[in-house]
Design an enzyme around this catalytic site. Structure first.
Site, mmCIF file in Angstrom:
data_model
loop_
_atom_site.group_PDB
_atom_site.id
_atom_site.type_symbol
_atom_site.label_atom_id
_atom_site.label_comp_id
_atom_site.label_asym_id
_atom_site.label_seq_id
_atom_site.Cartn_x
_atom_site.Cartn_y
_atom_site.Cartn_z
ATOM 1 N N LEU A 49 0.869 -1.171 0.000
ATOM 2 C CA LEU A 49 0.000 0.000 0.000
ATOM 3 C C LEU A 49 0.912 1.229 0.000
ATOM 4 O O LEU A 49 1.859 1.293 0.788
ATOM 5 C CB LEU A 49 -0.907 0.030 1.245
ATOM 6 C CG LEU A 49 -1.985 -1.058 1.352
ATOM 7 C CD1 LEU A 49 -2.700 -0.961 2.696
ATOM 8 C CD2 LEU A 49 -2.989 -0.932 0.219
ATOM 9 N N ASP A 50 0.626 2.183 -0.899
ATOM 10 C CA ASP A 50 1.469 3.377 -0.903
ATOM 11 C C ASP A 50 1.263 4.151 0.394
ATOM 12 O O ASP A 50 0.311 3.898 1.146
ATOM 13 C CB ASP A 50 1.160 4.242 -2.127
ATOM 14 C CG ASP A 50 -0.276 4.713 -2.164
ATOM 15 O OD1 ASP A 50 -0.647 5.554 -1.335
ATOM 16 O OD2 ASP A 50 -1.037 4.215 -3.027
ATOM 17 N N ALA A 51 2.156 5.084 0.660
ATOM 18 C CA ALA A 51 2.152 5.780 1.945
ATOM 19 C C ALA A 51 0.820 6.470 2.231
ATOM 20 O O ALA A 51 0.370 6.514 3.386
ATOM 21 C CB ALA A 51 3.290 6.791 1.986
#
Length: 358
Positions: A222-224
């Site tokens: 999951l991206d930040a």
């Protein structure tokens, strides 16, 4: 009127109602039967009055003591059979998928000699499936499968590290060293076990587990700026299959986007959108809320490319404001708080392995 006397000379104090009425047309049938029975008894040397006082006779025990006979008959009465309306001891779950009974000729599970491995019912109990007694009933009913074959033999010894055990078709993970946890990744955290720039990452949350010697893999990334469900396990094969698109394990997202989404957007996304790295589409799309220039939508897909949800929604004119992953296959985030870990339940783990054919 004089009171009639008995044969022994004592007065007979029986109710006069038993005597025939003078006004009657004659003796009733019941009276004739009673007197004829009395004469028959007297012919054998015993009167009815003697019998009522308990005098011995050659008749049956029933005539001598009706109460005692009824009590004895009650004791010998058979136990009532279990009503079909009562529920069974176990729920009628679906049977295991492969209806084949294991045998030496069929190439089923190799029976281990005495002293090696563990008994199957003990393995099921340790895995939290049921108590040993209930596990034995599961085996007897053909609901337990070992290495692809139904097992009905009680006390079968297996190797928990190698055997593939299923109950009602769902995999039961019995290897004690395997770890499966769900993490609610907070926004702003990196989906890595360590970060060279010192930014907060998943590895910080599981640092104690890593220090204890557990080597954990995160399932997908999951991206930040995206928050929500992230699975962690030390089963590398499971992690790989869950991420590979060929197994089509779905991921569910809730996205808050700019603008009010109209009906045609869902059709576009299901038909497919051409992105810079090739076409992509969603499995399902649903608009949940509209208002104030924003929309809340639900997106389900099995694609695993980088930023795939954000890129798809931007391509149809609705950039993402907030994105949360709520489900990976059968595992749901639920009300788990951000930054916390939750050990997966037995059913969740079994369904994960089933989803990727393990």
């Amino acid at each position: 009127m004089n009171t009639p006397a008995r044969r022994d000379g004592t007065p007979d104090r029986r109710k006069r109602a038993a005597q025939p009425s003078r006004a009657g047309a004659g003796r009733t049938a019941s009276t004739r039967d009673a007197r004829s029975a009395g004469r028959g008894t007297a012919a054998r040397g015993t009167t009815q009055d003697d019998a009522s006082r308990g005098a011995p006779q050659r008749g049956s025990a029933r005539a001598a003591s009706p109460q005692r006979y009824a009590a004895q008959a009650g004791k010998k009465k058979a136990k009532p059979q279990r009503s079909s309306a009562q529920p069974p001891l176990l729920s009628n779950a679906k049977p295991a998928r492969h209806q084949n009974v294991a045998s030496a000729e069929s190439g089923g599970h190799t029976k281990l000699p005495w002293g090696e491995g563990e008994r199957l019912q003990k393995v099921l109990a340790k895995a939290g499936v049921a108590s040993r007694r209930v596990a034995e009933e599961l085996i007897a009913r053909g609901r337990v499968e070992v290495d692809g074959m139904i097992v009905r033999e009680q006390g079968l010894r297996i190797d928990p590290q190698q055997a593939v055990v299923r109950v009602d078709g769902t995999r039961v993970v019995v290897r004690e060293e395997l770890v499966h946890v769900a993490l609610n990744k907070p926004k702003g955290w990196q989906s890595t076990m360590s970060d060279d720039l010192g930014r907060p990452c998943v590895g910080d949350i599981v640092a104690e587990r890593v220090a204890a010697g557990q080597r954990l893999f995160h399932v997908g990334r999951l991206d930040a700026d995206t928050e929500g469900l992230l699975l962690l396990t030390n089963d590398g094969d499971l992690a790989h299959r869950l991420m590979h698109p060929s197994f089509e394990v779905t991921k569910t997202y809730l996205a808050t986007v700019h603008g009010e989404v109209h009906r045609g957007v869902g059709k576009q996304l299901k038909a497919g959108i051409e992105l810079e790295d090739g076409p992509a589409k969603v499995d399902s799309f649903q608009v949940l809320e509209l208002g104030e220039g924003r929309s809340l939508v639900k997106v389900v897909l099995h694609e695993g490319r980088k930023h795939i949800v954000r890129r798809l929604l931007s391509a149809v004119g609705h950039p993402v404001i907030r994105l949360v992953r709520t489900n990976i296959g059968p595992v749901a985030l639920g009300d788990q708080r951000p930054g916390t870990l939750r050990v997966l339940g037995r059913n969740e783990i079994g369904k994960l392995y089933e989803a990727v054919s393990l």
